[in-house]
Design an enzyme around this catalytic site. Structure first.
Site, PDB file in Angstrom:
ATOM      1  N   THR A 142     -14.459  -3.171  -6.772  1.00 14.17           N
ATOM      2  CA  THR A 142     -15.752  -3.045  -7.459  1.00 14.17           C
ATOM      3  C   THR A 142     -15.623  -1.940  -8.511  1.00 14.17           C
ATOM      4  OG1 THR A 142     -16.863  -3.704  -5.444  1.00 14.17           O
ATOM      5  CG2 THR A 142     -18.212  -2.594  -7.101  1.00 14.17           C
ATOM      6  N   LYS A 167      -0.551   3.044   7.320  1.00 13.84           N
ATOM      7  CA  LYS A 167      -1.348   1.810   7.291  1.00 13.84           C
ATOM      8  C   LYS A 167      -0.431   0.572   7.306  1.00 13.84           C
ATOM      9  CE  LYS A 167      -5.163   2.255   4.756  1.00 13.84           C
ATOM     10  NZ  LYS A 167      -5.837   2.421   3.442  1.00 13.84           N
ATOM     11  N   ARG A 187     -18.696  -9.291   3.603  1.00 12.85           N
ATOM     12  CA  ARG A 187     -19.457  -8.308   4.383  1.00 12.85           C
ATOM     13  C   ARG A 187     -18.578  -7.837   5.521  1.00 12.85           C
ATOM     14  NH1 ARG A 187     -23.437 -12.605   6.409  1.00 12.85           N
ATOM     15  NH2 ARG A 187     -21.442 -13.663   6.298  1.00 12.85           N
ATOM     16  N   ARG A 219     -18.634   5.363   7.178  1.00 12.35           N
ATOM     17  CA  ARG A 219     -18.832   5.956   5.841  1.00 12.35           C
ATOM     18  C   ARG A 219     -20.312   5.892   5.471  1.00 12.35           C
ATOM     19  NH1 ARG A 219     -14.888   2.507   2.261  1.00 12.35           N
ATOM     20  NH2 ARG A 219     -15.464   0.979   3.841  1.00 12.35           N
ATOM     21  N   CYS A 256     -20.112   0.627   0.551  1.00  9.97           N
ATOM     22  CA  CYS A 256     -20.392  -0.168  -0.656  1.00  9.97           C
ATOM     23  C   CYS A 256     -21.762   0.108  -1.267  1.00  9.97           C
ATOM     24  CB  CYS A 256     -20.244  -1.644  -0.347  1.00  9.97           C
ATOM     25  SG  CYS A 256     -18.614  -2.050   0.297  1.00  9.97           S
ATOM     26  N   ASP A 308       0.866  -1.180   0.000  1.00  7.88           N
ATOM     27  CA  ASP A 308       0.000   0.000   0.000  1.00  7.88           C
ATOM     28  C   ASP A 308       0.901   1.229   0.000  1.00  7.88           C
ATOM     29  OD1 ASP A 308      -3.254   0.345   1.031  1.00  7.88           O
ATOM     30  OD2 ASP A 308      -1.957   2.122   0.967  1.00  7.88           O
ATOM     31  N   LYS A 364     -21.044  -8.375  -9.440  1.00 13.53           N
ATOM     32  CA  LYS A 364     -20.813  -7.661  -8.188  1.00 13.53           C
ATOM     33  C   LYS A 364     -21.774  -6.482  -8.014  1.00 13.53           C
ATOM     34  CE  LYS A 364     -19.265  -6.021  -4.524  1.00 13.53           C
ATOM     35  NZ  LYS A 364     -18.208  -6.150  -3.569  1.00 13.53           N
ATOM     36  N   GLY A 415     -26.175   1.930   4.616  1.00 15.84           N
ATOM     37  CA  GLY A 415     -25.065   2.875   4.463  1.00 15.84           C
ATOM     38  C   GLY A 415     -23.802   2.087   4.231  1.00 15.84           C
TER      39      GLY A 415
HETATM   40  C1  UGA Z   1     -22.205  -5.249   1.267  1.00 15.66           C
HETATM   41  C2  UGA Z   1     -22.669  -6.589   0.701  1.00 15.66           C
HETATM   42  O1  UGA Z   1     -23.604  -7.184   1.590  1.00 15.66           O
HETATM   43  C3  UGA Z   1     -21.483  -7.523   0.486  1.00 15.66           C
HETATM   44  O2  UGA Z   1     -21.915  -8.736  -0.096  1.00 15.66           O
HETATM   45  C4  UGA Z   1     -20.479  -6.840  -0.431  1.00 15.66           C
HETATM   46  O3  UGA Z   1     -19.324  -7.641  -0.638  1.00 15.66           O
HETATM   47  C5  UGA Z   1     -20.056  -5.525   0.209  1.00 15.66           C
HETATM   48  O4  UGA Z   1     -21.218  -4.692   0.409  1.00 15.66           O
HETATM   49  C6  UGA Z   1     -19.084  -4.857  -0.728  1.00 15.66           C
HETATM   50  O5  UGA Z   1     -19.490  -4.423  -1.801  1.00 15.66           O
HETATM   51  O6  UGA Z   1     -17.888  -4.842  -0.426  1.00 15.66           O
HETATM   52  P1  UGA Z   1     -21.524  -4.406   3.713  1.00 15.66           P
HETATM   53  O7  UGA Z   1     -21.349  -3.057   3.122  1.00 15.66           O
HETATM   54  O8  UGA Z   1     -20.481  -4.944   4.646  1.00 15.66           O
HETATM   55  O9  UGA Z   1     -21.671  -5.516   2.544  1.00 15.66           O
HETATM   56  O10 UGA Z   1     -22.891  -4.357   4.517  1.00 15.66           O
HETATM   57  P2  UGA Z   1     -24.290  -5.125   4.510  1.00 15.66           P
HETATM   58  O11 UGA Z   1     -24.264  -6.217   5.491  1.00 15.66           O
HETATM   59  O12 UGA Z   1     -24.697  -5.440   3.134  1.00 15.66           O
HETATM   60  O13 UGA Z   1     -25.234  -3.970   5.083  1.00 15.66           O
HETATM   61  C7  UGA Z   1     -25.391  -2.757   4.354  1.00 15.66           C
HETATM   62  C8  UGA Z   1     -26.335  -1.826   5.047  1.00 15.66           C
HETATM   63  O14 UGA Z   1     -27.663  -2.301   4.925  1.00 15.66           O
HETATM   64  C9  UGA Z   1     -26.103  -1.622   6.539  1.00 15.66           C
HETATM   65  O15 UGA Z   1     -26.189  -0.236   6.820  1.00 15.66           O
HETATM   66  C10 UGA Z   1     -27.250  -2.375   7.193  1.00 15.66           C
HETATM   67  O16 UGA Z   1     -27.623  -1.828   8.431  1.00 15.66           O
HETATM   68  C11 UGA Z   1     -28.346  -2.190   6.157  1.00 15.66           C
HETATM   69  N1  UGA Z   1     -29.409  -3.216   6.217  1.00 15.66           N
HETATM   70  C12 UGA Z   1     -29.125  -4.520   5.990  1.00 15.66           C
HETATM   71  C13 UGA Z   1     -30.726  -2.836   6.479  1.00 15.66           C
HETATM   72  O17 UGA Z   1     -31.012  -1.637   6.670  1.00 15.66           O
HETATM   73  N2  UGA Z   1     -31.696  -3.787   6.507  1.00 15.66           N
HETATM   74  C14 UGA Z   1     -31.423  -5.093   6.299  1.00 15.66           C
HETATM   75  O18 UGA Z   1     -32.378  -5.909   6.332  1.00 15.66           O
HETATM   76  C15 UGA Z   1     -30.114  -5.469   6.032  1.00 15.66           C
END
Ligand code: UGA
Length: 437
Positions: free
Chosen positions: A121, A35, A151, A334, A264, A30, A208, A261
């Site tokens: 991505t 970091k 995740r 974020r 991603c 990096d 993706k 939020g």
């Molecule tokens: C997301 C995807 O789930 C991953 O598969 C993907 O690899 C990742 O983005 C990425 O692109 O790197 P992540 O950002 O870690 O993963 O978070 P999520 O678990 O997807 O949750 C996203 C948001 O949705 C959170 O703010 C969560 O609170 C919200 N959420 C989730 C809800 O408001 N309701 C739900 O039922 C589920």
């Protein structure tokens, strides 16, 4: 196998550690010296359960090292690109500066037969463009696109035991060689019969973004239904349970609340829309603008519910905010709906005190104007309203009876529909959920 991982942020640091844990010989690279220093000292620069353990054990085994010098990538057979693709300033499109810079800096160190593997991505079409850049360099290296589905909060498990693998490869022999190399990298997942899709670059890139777009749509769908539930007196949680039993729908990602939020989902749906517009197919994903709008509306909704519930003007009220990170098991703030709600209430003049098991440090860097407390008790003390916006177990376990003795007015806005409404009401609280009578 000898592997280099370029970019040691969230994705790269986890990937490098996990690959070493799986027995590969890995160098993580990096340009951010701070970091790299932290990682080399065995301390991840962010909170991710399980990462410190595999980072330390992989480094102790001698299979993992970190460097700021891209020349250290020379000699690796597989080079993963895991740099960030944030939202471009002043636009919805993805900023590919870091991906382009990573490839350019790597080119002089590539040897014939090396495989460059994109994990970031990116907008569809990027891999084909980068493959041409690598080919023109004359190194004899080739490119594959291997999107990441981890995740936050479960990143280590998702990397070591992914639920599926997708390889976007060049046609013909180059693609077959790339597939064979990636199968070697992921030998343990292969042995565990992990589903594998080998496809072209464009499909891999689209898998993706369309997966994240689908998840975002699912959340906004249930949030839109929760708005209707509010207007009609229906119960969104029971509705989600009932439709979720249909296996074609499924119960996951149907939790209504303050919305999605993180680093991603929000930026990925915007970048997808921007890319579709460039391709002349903006109409095909125009619904994602509505998905984004519904999502952002939930933050306003929680703020409006708080204002309405208060028995005094907001600028004279103390509001306790439970949650700052975008979801539990993460210190990532974020585009966090939780932090956004806290900031909006502060902007309206409320005396906001916010707490979060992991998100305070990152929130303070962005919003020093908020008051933070590491104590739930201090946060609740004398509050005129309590707003729960991240469903950490610590908050779910709060005893409503003793919490009622701390606050000035027992009003709770459950922005994640996660508390036992009956128990809170029985303890004397005015309980308000989203689409939950
Ligand atoms: C997301 C995807 O789930 C991953 O598969 C993907 O690899 C990742 O983005 C990425 O692109 O790197 P992540 O950002 O870690 O993963 O978070 P999520 O678990 O997807 O949750 C996203 C948001 O949705 C959170 O703010 C969560 O609170 C919200 N959420 C989730 C809800 O408001 N309701 C739900 O039922 C589920």
């Amino acid at each position: 196998m000898k592997i280099s991982v370029i970019g040691c942020g969230y994705l790269g640091a986890v990937h490098a550690s996990a690959m070493a844990e799986l027995g590969h010989d890995v160098v993580g690279i990096d340009i951010d010296a701070h970091k790299i220093e932290q990682l080399a000292a065995g301390k991840p620069p962010f909170y991710e359960p399980g990462l410190p353990e595999i980072l330390t054990s992989a480094m102790a085994s001698g299979r993992l090292r970190f460097s700021t010098d891209i020349a250290e990538a020379a000699g690796a057979e597989v080079h993963f690109i895991g740099v960030g693709t944030p939202q471009k300033a002043g636009s919805h499109a993805a900023d590919l500066t870091y991906v382009d810079a990573a490839i350019q800096s790597l080119l002089p160190h590539l040897a014939a037969g090396d495989l460059v593997v994109g994990k970031s991505t990116v907008p569809v079409g990027t891999a084909a463009r980068l493959a041409a850049v690598i080919e023109a360099s004359g190194s004899g290296a080739t490119l594959a696109w291997n999107p990441e589905f981890l995740r936050e909060g479960f990143a280590v498990k998702d990397t070591i035991r992914p639920d599926r693998l997708v390889y976007g490869v060049a046609p013909g022999e180059a693609g077959e060689q790339a597939t064979a190399l990636l199968n070697e990298v992921y030998a343990s997942a292969m042995a565990a019969q992990t589903p594998l899709i080998v496809t072209d670059y464009a499909t891999a890139e689209l898998v993706k973004v369309s997966a994240n777009a689908f998840l975002a749509t699912k959340i906004s769908f249930i949030n839109a239904m929760s708005e209707i539930a509010d207007a009609s007196g229906a119960n969104i949680t029971e509705l989600a349970d009932a439709i979720g039993f249909d296996v074609r729908i499924g119960r996951k990602f149907l939790n209504a609340g303050v919305g999605f939020g993180g680093g991603c989902l929000p930026k990925d749906i915007r970048a997808f829309t921007a890319r579709a517009e460039e391709l002349g197919r903006g109409d095909s994903v125009a619904f994602l603008k509505e998905v984004d709008a519904i999502n952002l509306r939930q933050r306003q909704r929680v703020v409006a519910m708080t204002l309405q519930a208060l028995d005094k003007p907001v600028y004279t009220a103390k509001v306790a905010v439970l949650g700052l990170s975008f979801k539990p098991h993460s210190d990532d703030v974020r585009d966090s709906p939780a932090l956004d709600v806290a900031v909006q209430l502060r902007g309206l003049g409320a005396d906001v005190v916010a707490t979060d098991p992991q998100g305070i440090e990152n929130s303070r860097l962005r919003h020093p104007q908020l008051t933070y407390s590491t104590s739930i008790e201090e946060t609740l003390r004398n509050a005129d309203a309590v707003v729960l916006v991240t469903e950490w177990a610590e908050f779910k376990q709060i005893d409503p009876v003793s919490a009622a003795t701390l606050v000035r007015v027992p009003i709770i806005i459950d922005g994640r529909n996660t508390l036992d409404a009956a128990a809170w009401r029985a303890a004397g609280w005015t309980y308000l959920g989203l689409g939950r009578p």
